[in-house]
Design a protein around this motif. Structure first.
Motif, PDB file in Angstrom:
ATOM      1  N   LYS A 134      14.334  59.026  10.229  1.00  0.00           N
ATOM      2  CA  LYS A 134      14.882  59.096  11.579  1.00  0.00           C
ATOM      3  C   LYS A 134      13.998  59.965  12.468  1.00  0.00           C
ATOM      4  CE  LYS A 134      19.670  58.331  10.090  1.00  0.00           C
ATOM      5  NZ  LYS A 134      21.063  58.829  10.118  1.00  0.00           N
ATOM      6  N   LEU A 135      13.653  59.390  13.628  1.00  0.00           N
ATOM      7  CA  LEU A 135      12.773  60.066  14.570  1.00  0.00           C
ATOM      8  C   LEU A 135      13.373  59.999  15.959  1.00  0.00           C
ATOM      9  CD1 LEU A 135       9.366  58.454  13.464  1.00  0.00           C
ATOM     10  CD2 LEU A 135      10.214  60.716  12.805  1.00  0.00           C
ATOM     11  N   PRO A 163      24.068  54.166  14.363  1.00  0.00           N
ATOM     12  CA  PRO A 163      22.844  53.474  14.797  1.00  0.00           C
ATOM     13  C   PRO A 163      21.940  53.127  13.619  1.00  0.00           C
ATOM     14  CG  PRO A 163      23.303  55.332  16.224  1.00  0.00           C
ATOM     15  CD  PRO A 163      24.253  55.444  15.078  1.00  0.00           C
ATOM     16  N   LEU A 164      21.474  51.898  13.598  1.00  0.00           N
ATOM     17  CA  LEU A 164      20.632  51.418  12.508  1.00  0.00           C
ATOM     18  C   LEU A 164      19.143  51.578  12.838  1.00  0.00           C
ATOM     19  CD1 LEU A 164      20.502  49.967   9.755  1.00  0.00           C
ATOM     20  CD2 LEU A 164      20.587  47.794  10.998  1.00  0.00           C
ATOM     21  N   MET A 165      18.778  51.310  14.070  1.00  0.00           N
ATOM     22  CA  MET A 165      17.363  51.366  14.457  1.00  0.00           C
ATOM     23  C   MET A 165      17.263  51.466  15.980  1.00  0.00           C
ATOM     24  SD  MET A 165      16.279  47.350  14.048  1.00  0.00           S
ATOM     25  CE  MET A 165      15.227  47.324  15.484  1.00  0.00           C
ATOM     26  N   TRP A 166      16.144  52.055  16.422  1.00  0.00           N
ATOM     27  CA  TRP A 166      15.849  52.080  17.861  1.00  0.00           C
ATOM     28  C   TRP A 166      15.454  50.681  18.330  1.00  0.00           C
ATOM     29  CZ3 TRP A 166      17.169  55.896  20.867  1.00  0.00           C
ATOM     30  CH2 TRP A 166      17.095  57.224  20.443  1.00  0.00           C
ATOM     31  N   LEU A 167      15.770  50.376  19.554  1.00  0.00           N
ATOM     32  CA  LEU A 167      15.254  49.189  20.224  1.00  0.00           C
ATOM     33  C   LEU A 167      14.177  49.633  21.213  1.00  0.00           C
ATOM     34  CD1 LEU A 167      18.588  47.293  20.998  1.00  0.00           C
ATOM     35  CD2 LEU A 167      16.934  46.760  19.194  1.00  0.00           C
ATOM     36  N   VAL A 171      16.813  58.291  15.249  1.00  0.00           N
ATOM     37  CA  VAL A 171      17.189  57.005  14.670  1.00  0.00           C
ATOM     38  C   VAL A 171      15.944  56.418  14.008  1.00  0.00           C
ATOM     39  CG1 VAL A 171      18.153  54.716  15.161  1.00  0.00           C
ATOM     40  CG2 VAL A 171      18.892  56.685  16.516  1.00  0.00           C
ATOM     41  N   CYS A 172      16.139  55.552  13.014  1.00  0.00           N
ATOM     42  CA  CYS A 172      14.995  54.907  12.354  1.00  0.00           C
ATOM     43  C   CYS A 172      14.310  53.925  13.301  1.00  0.00           C
ATOM     44  CB  CYS A 172      15.453  54.156  11.099  1.00  0.00           C
ATOM     45  SG  CYS A 172      15.990  55.215   9.759  1.00  0.00           S
ATOM     46  N   PRO A 173      12.987  53.855  13.263  1.00  0.00           N
ATOM     47  CA  PRO A 173      12.281  52.854  14.076  1.00  0.00           C
ATOM     48  C   PRO A 173      11.901  51.631  13.248  1.00  0.00           C
ATOM     49  CG  PRO A 173      10.750  54.579  13.411  1.00  0.00           C
ATOM     50  CD  PRO A 173      12.081  54.908  12.773  1.00  0.00           C
ATOM     51  N   ASN A 176       5.949  63.056   9.498  1.00  0.00           N
ATOM     52  CA  ASN A 176       5.279  63.078   8.200  1.00  0.00           C
ATOM     53  C   ASN A 176       4.755  61.698   7.811  1.00  0.00           C
ATOM     54  OD1 ASN A 176       4.357  64.082   5.775  1.00  0.00           O
ATOM     55  ND2 ASN A 176       6.323  63.907   4.739  1.00  0.00           N
ATOM     56  N   TYR A 177       3.696  61.285   8.479  1.00  0.00           N
ATOM     57  CA  TYR A 177       3.000  60.043   8.145  1.00  0.00           C
ATOM     58  C   TYR A 177       1.495  60.298   8.258  1.00  0.00           C
ATOM     59  CZ  TYR A 177       7.443  57.569   8.350  1.00  0.00           C
ATOM     60  OH  TYR A 177       8.723  57.151   8.109  1.00  0.00           O
TER      61      TYR A 177
END
Length: 883
Positions: free
Chosen positions: A264-265, A310-314, A375-377, A451-452
């Motif tokens: 989540k970012l 929320p599942l993912m950002w749009l 939220v996850c992207p 962290n990527y």
């Protein structure tokens, strides 16, 4: 050239294809061969077909699907050879697919790049009776595309000109995974295949285009009449194995262009992360895409959002205009929406959007963009994602090219082209490994960013690398930015390379204006040694140009003046390399700290006070002029950059030359007392072993001032002296008083003016003018004196200015005898005085006229000569490599 249609829409369950009138079930598991399970290059990973050809083939079609683990110098998937060493081979190296039919001297090099860690389907058809051949890749026929290289020549596919009708004989053997140099023998590990292969079929005819397109797009599974995959038997090498995979996986030659990051970012970081991978936050643009994205997010996002969270950002926002939703990357307005009931409801506070979880079946809701909401992207990417690892100085130890190859430990997994892998290890750190050498790895340092490993980070190697000891942090950049044209920001996003270090921030993290040093010093560089000249037999030319801004003061008496000037020197130092150079030279300024480390010429001003000389300080500016084209980008540096590839020194090594005129003056030519005339540069002749130039500046008194203050007054005084000849010749007293007064005035004026002029060892024109004027007055006084000397008076009481005696005063008595004779005129008593007065006026007038004309003739000739010198200096330009 093949255009891969990555991102074909449709769910896995919906993608059922038919072939030969039968519908395929993509969940059915079929046999797949795994070659080189160890992932190490060797000769024990092969699959030899146990069957044999029943008759020689004059035409054939070969089809298969393949997934490559690692590239080799040559990646042999299919190899046929007979006892006459006639060979047919397919090679899937990283430069493109290559097909060899050596019995007919035929080789075709395509531009089809078989991606790592992704399935790809191929068909190759040849007919020796008519020279036909065709190659199909992922449902499309390959068409050779004319390409243009540096020499502007084109590249086209060769024609297939068979030398016989035989392509395959009954004595041939077929091997997968190795290049045969003899039937089923003599393998080379560097030509081996590492990966998975499925549905290898061979026909004794050329399939139609429709059949090959259907086979390579997995719309059917037709079996070959020579080699049928489902019925074929294979002898496997030690490093080979069989497995069963659902058709859904091996038929996935069009991978969906979506990748979910299960961390989540905040919205800005999520957007930057997608851009760093060359994509953008995913946003459905239709109901079909909505279903695909939601399904894939559910399959991969257990950590992202359960239930109704929320599942993912749009990738949309409405912060520009409330209620008008536009894409985050290019700000294009969208028309498809899938809002939850009563959404959006956040007004100006919630300007971002999310896709809700399973409870809401993927419907949308607006969400605040603030960093407290994470939220996850999910990113829309151009699959497969190719990446470069910049800063790898030894590509034989670690790969410098990678591909995004799925996930490992819940994080993205990256596979190198030949020998490396990059993954998130169980200890919570990113790890770069060489799979061929044990305990050869590097660990990414945590730097506070998300962290990527994408972007630029510090890595600590377990061994000495790139000239550094083990444990020393080194900068590496994992990037998808285009080589030579784009720059990688520290967060992995890309900007045009010409925007780096241009004094404007373009990177989101502002890293494009960091470390903008221009100079790269080579090993062994010494700032005390002058650079070599382009002509090894000549000294290095240093071109000098002076710009005079203004004259602060001029002291002609002491021969001093104070001037503000700018010194420009131009030289070439071929030892240096530069980066981030612009066409505008003013943007290529060397930092003061760098200027202290390079060779800079020093110029001494020999006749300046306190032995002034040039020096590198805060007031000095050194710029680089870009000549020619930049050198190729060096990926061994973690940062992209465009590159190109002076103390006192004797004239044997450094020669000071003038550039252009050598000197120019930007101020007003007319000063308070002087007029700045011509300027020019001459070669210094000296016994000292140094190269030098002489700057000549011609300063002239203003002619108008000199005429008004000197020449006009002195001419008038001379006229006054000459005017005394108009007095009565016997009026000596008034004549002499006026003449003496004029002489005294001239002498006084000369003394005053001489005090304000520089002392010289030679006569100046002004000295000659005053000398002539004073001499003229003196001569007039002498003439008046001579006239007075020869003036006789009747009595001592007569004085100068008295009326001369009458003629009767000198009469004598006349005798009678004399009356008969004509009278004789008596001699004039003042004839000599009057004669001296007349000739004195004539001679002095002529002498003065001659002097006057001669003087002004010389003066004007000198002026013309000075102007000629000035013109000659302007035309005598010296130019060199600065142009």
């Amino acid at each position: 050239m093949i255009t891969r249609a990555f991102g074909q829409v449709g769910t896995a369950q919906e993608r059922k294809f038919s072939g030969s009138g039968q519908e395929l079930d993509l969940n059915e598991r079929k046999e797949v061969l795994i070659l080189q399970q160890s992932q190490l290059a060797n000769t024990q990973s092969f699959a030899k077909w146990d069957g044999s050809l029943q008759e020689s083939l004059s035409a054939f079609t070969l089809c298969y699907r393949v997934k490559i683990y690692y590239y080799r110098p040559e990646v042999t998937v299919f190899s046929y050879i007979d006892t006459q060493l006639s060979k047919i081979r397919t090679d899937h190296n990283r430069r493109g697919v290559q097909v060899l039919v050596n019995a007919h001297g035929f080789r075709v090099q395509t531009d089809i790049i078989t991606p790592l860690m992704h399935w790809a389907a191929f068909c190759f058809a040849f007919d020796a009776t008519d020279g036909f051949y065709a190659i199909y890749f992922n449902g499309e026929k390959w068409q050779p595309q004319a390409q243009q290289n540096d020499s502007e020549s084109t590249v086209s596919a060769p024609d297939f000109t068979p030398t016989s009708t035989k392509l395959m004989g009954v004595d041939g053997t077929i091997v997968l995974g190795q290049d045969q140099d003899a039937p089923a023998a003599v393998y080379d590990a560097t030509q081996s295949f590492s990966g998975e292969v499925a549905d290898v079929n061979v026909w004794s005819r050329v399939l139609s285009g429709a059949e090959m397109a259907a086979s390579t797009s997995c719309e059917g599974r037709p079996q070959g009449d020579v080699l049928a995959w489902d019925a074929a038997s294979w002898t496997l090498g030690e490093d080979a194995a069989k497995t069963l995979l659902p058709l859904e996986e091996s038929c996935d030659v069009f991978p969906l262009p979506y990748f979910l990051f299960t961390e989540k970012l905040k919205f800005s970081d999520a957007s930057s992360l997608c851009q760093a991978f060359g994509g953008e936050l995913a946003t459905p643009m239709s109901q079909e895409e909505q279903e695909i994205i939601f399904e894939q997010a559910l399959e991969n996002g257990e950590e992202c959002g359960k239930g109704g969270s929320p599942l993912m950002w749009l990738g949309i926002r409405d912060d520009i205009e409330e209620g008008v939703w536009v894409t985050d990357k290019d700000e294009k307005e969208i028309t498809y929406f899938n809002w939850v009931q009563s959404q959006p409801n956040g007004g100006t506070i919630e300007n971002c959007a999310v896709m809700k979880g399973e409870v809401f079946q993927g419907r949308w809701a607006d969400q605040s963009c603030r960093k407290s909401f994470k939220v996850c992207p999910m990113c829309t990417l151009d699959m497969p994602v190719f990446l470069r690892f910049r800063g790898i100085c030894d590509a034989n130890l670690y790969d410098d090219r990678f591909v995004l190859a799925g996930k490992r430990n819940g994080k993205p997994y990256f596979r190198g082209y030949y020998r490396s892998q990059l993954f998130f290890a169980a200890d919570g750190r990113w790890r770069l490994e060489n799979i061929m050498i044990n305990d050869t790895y590097a660990i990414m340092e945590e730097d506070g960013s998300f962290n990527y490993p994408i972007g630029r980070h510090k890595w600590i190697f377990s061994h000495g690398f790139c000239g550094e000891q083990a444990g020393v942090a080194q900068s590496l950049a994992l990037t998808q930015c285009a080589k030579n044209t784009e720059f990688t920001c520290d967060d992995g996003t890309c900007i045009p390379i010409n925007q780096v270090c241009d004094r404007r921030v373009q990177c989101p993290d502002m890293s494009d204006e960091l470390d903008c040093s221009t100079v790269q010093l080579p090993r062994g560089y010494q700032s005390t040694l002058p650079p070599p000249s382009e002509n090894i037999n000549s000294p290095l030319p240093v071109y000098l140009n002076l710009t005079l801004s203004s004259f602060r003061s001029i002291d002609a008496i002491d021969n001093r003046f104070t001037v503000e000037l700018v010194v420009r020197m131009i030289w070439k130092d071929q030892r240096l390399l530069f980066k981030h150079l612009r066409r505008d030279r003013q943007l290529n300024i060397i930092l003061p700290s760098e200027a202290q480390t390079i060779w800079v010429p020093t110029v001494d001003f020999l006749n300046a006070e306190n032995n002034q000389h040039t020096k590198v300080d805060q007031d000095c500016k050194i710029t680089i002029k870009r000549l020619g084209s930049p050198l190729p980008d060096d990926i061994e540096n973690s940062k992209e950059g465009e590159g190109r590839g002076i103390n006192k020194n004797t004239e044997n090594y450094v020669s000071l030359e003038k550039y252009g005129l050598g000197i120019r003056y930007e101020g007003k030519a007319q000063l308070a007392e002087y007029d700045i005339g011509g300027m020019h540069v001459e070669r210094l002749t000296s016994e000292e072993p140094y190269s030098g130039l002489v700057i000549v500046i011609m300063m002239q008194h203003l002619y108008a001032t000199q005429l008004v203050t000197i020449f006009v007054p002195t001419t008038l005084i001379n006229l006054i002296s000459f005017a005394t000849f108009c007095f009565k010749w016997f009026d000596f007293q008034n004549r002499i008083m006026v003449s003496l007064t004029a002489l005294l005035v001239l002498s006084t004026l000369f003394a005053q003016i001489s005090d304000n002029l520089p002392k010289t060892s030679y006569f100046k024109l002004i000295d000659i003018w005053f000398f002539g004027s004073i001499l003229f007055s003196f001569v007039i006084i002498i003439i008046h004196t001579l006239v007075e000397f020869h003036h006789h008076y009747a009595s001592p009481n007569h004085t100068s200015g008295s009326t001369p005696l009458s003629s009767h005063t000198f009469r004598k008595p006349i005798s009678v005898q004399d009356l008969s004779k004509p009278p004789k005129a008596p001699p004039h008593p003042y004839k000599r005085a009057m004669l001296i007065n007349r000739w004195g006026m004539i001679i002095s007038t002529c002498s003065y006229a001659i002097f006057f004309l001669t003087f002004w003739g010389i003066a004007f000739s000198q002026k013309i000569s000075e102007n000629a010198k000035h013109i000659e200096a302007e035309e005598g330009n010296t130019t060199g490599y600065p142009d």
